[in-house]
Enzyme design. Structure first.
Site, short mmCIF file in Angstrom:
data_model
loop_
_atom_site.label_atom_id
_atom_site.label_comp_id
_atom_site.label_asym_id
_atom_site.label_seq_id
_atom_site.Cartn_x
_atom_site.Cartn_y
_atom_site.Cartn_z
CB CYS A 51 36.12 -23.85 -4.54
SG CYS A 51 35.08 -22.74 -5.54
CG HIS B 118 35.70 -25.67 -9.75
ND1 HIS B 118 34.84 -26.41 -8.67
CD2 HIS B 118 35.45 -24.23 -9.24
CE1 HIS B 118 34.88 -26.22 -7.33
NE2 HIS B 118 34.16 -24.64 -7.95
CD GLU C 116 36.67 -29.32 -10.55
OE1 GLU C 116 36.23 -29.39 -9.01
OE2 GLU C 116 37.93 -29.14 -9.72
#
Length: 537
Positions: A381, A506, A508
């Site tokens: 990001c 993102h 994750e």
């Protein structure tokens, strides 16, 4: 199709942050091993609509769901432990409840009645909980109540859930109370009085816990469990100890060793198969590897509170376990001068997301160091945006910046989308949730995913400025991922670099302990190779 969902309500006592979310997720994981379909709800008693505007220092990471809701970080634990994608509706806040009730009152839905906490607020809470059960058709719904029993904010939720048990029936609603049993080293003994008092507080709301899970630094013995069972009026087999462990992923195994699963399915009369946690135990063992290690330096803004980057931390662990190494993570304050001698200590670097100008210089220093020293670097990001800014500066665009930091930037290589400039509400200006991304063949991204099209979750306002796209590509930047219409840049790389990748999304949020995210896996593999090359020189 499930005729009637069952609910397991998890409350907390004594102190906050004792692991209600991990406990709830672990019980859910155990039930999954019995073949039970499980979903989860997190109740946050704060008045905010969602977690989007909360300070990471106070509340930790903002977790983003597939449908674009900014939620409490415990939803991340639920997704990772249960291996499911939850909707934003699974995070119920006081703000959402009161907003829904006020909207109904304004429309006249209450037919002129005096709107009160009981029954209107409590009915709305029950409606939201049941809505999740109806939508998911889950056999069991885990419901975690945030905060600590006795908090004013949580009282309407506890009352609503007390009513839920009366309405759904004893066999269909179970209460699990998580408490803390402190060990006084000066006295050389555990103290159960805090647990007794918190259970008494819960009982004063009309709720009697069916199970008490005792968090402690060290294991407690049978005598202590029997004492708690006696004074708290709970079955002695339902007093469970959850001592501190090395990894949160061990908790399902710890609870299972104390027969939590058998107790729950018997108490709630759930028809199940024989439980199987073998695969989960293999995951736990892989996370314990110590022989081979690689290091990752995370250059971030909120490093004083690790929970601000909890999904990144867990994703790195998942990837390392799959690769067969142990990852050592160190957090560097981006506001500080990130000097070369410090960065030399790491096998790889990672720049996470964030908002605002604070700490940008340290992140840009890390990008420059990675390019000059050929060290693997991963930007997420804002991290990707820093990669673009610094690469532009290193290739003739002096004054390159993001308009987030400098509205009058000479070269606004990162800029806000035109349609977002018209939006004023802070929570409404972002690209949130899951969006598709088309990958270019022959790139690092494509080699990692092994797919042509992927879907990833976003949380950002600013984008790569297409006015600079062609010229930066001529300078050596590779656009390896973009929106299907090729308008929004999603992933950037450098060809002549061992591992340089930044993504606007993102990743994750989609990593799982049983299935590491492909980009994180590729990143850890690059860290391993970099460590090998350093040791051979």
């Amino acid at each position: 199709m499930v005729d009637l969902s069952k609910y397991i309500v998890v409350t907390g006592g004594v102190v906050s942050s004792i692991g209600k979310g991990i406990t709830s997720a672990s019980i859910g994981r155990i039930l999954r091993s019995y073949g039970v379909d499980v979903t989860a709800i997190k109740i946050d008693p704060y008045l905010n609509w969602d977690s989007g505007t909360l300070n990471p220092y106070q509340h930790g990471e903002v977790f983003v769901t597939e449908d674009g809701m900014e939620t409490d970080l415990d939803l991340g634990h639920y997704e990772r432990f249960l291996d499911v994608n939850l909707s934003g509706e699974c995070n119920i806040t006081t703000g959402k409840v009161y907003s829904a009730v006020i909207n109904k009152e304004r429309k006249g839905d209450y037919l002129g009645a005096c709107v009160q906490i009981i029954p209107h607020i409590t009915d709305e809470i029950k409606s939201m909980v049941r809505k999740i059960a109806d939508k998911t058709q889950a056999e069991v719904v885990m419901v975690e109540v945030g905060g600590t029993v006795g908090d004013i904010e949580s009282q309407p939720f506890l009352e609503a859930l007390r009513q839920l048990r009366n309405e759904e029936g004893h066999d269909n609603v179970m209460f699990v109370h998580v408490t803390y049993v402190p060990y006084l080293r000066a006295a050389g003994e555990f103290k159960t009085k805090p647990t007794q008092h918190s259970t008494k507080e819960l009982r004063s709301t009309g709720i009697t816990p069916d199970m008490i899970i005792c968090r402690s630094e060290l294991p407690i013995d049978t005598h202590l469990k029997e004492k708690i069972a006696h004074f708290c009026d709970v079955d002695k087999n339902a007093v469970i100890n959850a001592p501190d462990v090395r990894s949160i992923y061990e908790i399902p195994l710890i609870l299972n060793s104390e027969n939590v699963g058998d107790y729950v399915v018997d108490r709630m009369k759930i028809e199940t198969r024989k439980p199987d946690l073998y695969d989960w135990s293999r995951i736990v063992e892989s996370l314990k590897l110590d022989e081979k290690r690689v290091s990752v330096g995370i250059i971030g803004k909120y490093v004083e509170l690790e929970d601000a980057y909890i999904s990144i931390r867990e994703s790195l662990k998942h990837a390392a376990a799959e690769v067969g190494v142990k990852v050592d993570i160190e957090y560097l304050r981006a506001e500080d001068s990130v000097n070369k001698s410090k960065l030399e200590q790491f096998d790889s670097l990672l720049i996470p997301g964030g908002f605002g100008e604070r700490g940008i210089s340290g992140k840009l220093d890390a990008v420059r160091y990675s390019i000059e020293k050929q060290v693997p670097i991963f930007g997420i990001c804002l991290g990707m945006q820093c990669m673009v800014i610094e690469y532009a500066r290193m290739n003739g665009f002096e004054g390159a910046n993001s308009t987030e930091f400098d509205e009058n930037a000479k070269h606004p290589v990162i800029d806000i989308m035109l349609e977002q400039k018209k939006i004023k509400n802070m929570g409404g200006t972002m690209r949130l949730g899951s969006y598709p991304c088309k990958l270019e063949t022959g790139t690092l991204a494509h080699a990692s995913y092994k797919e042509d099209m992927v879907s990833e979750r976003h949380r950002h306002r600013f984008e790569f400025n297409n006015d600079y796209r062609e010229i930066l590509e001529e300078k050596g930047l590779t656009i390896s991922g973009a929106s299907p219409d090729n308008f929004l840049v999603e992933i950037v790389e450098l060809k002549n670099h061992p591992w340089f990748l930044g993504c606007q999304f993102h990743p994750e949020f989609k990593s799982r302990p049983n299935k590491a995210h492909p980009i994180f896996r590729s990143f850890i593999e690059a860290a391993v190779e970099n460590k090998k090359s350093k040791s051979s020189t």
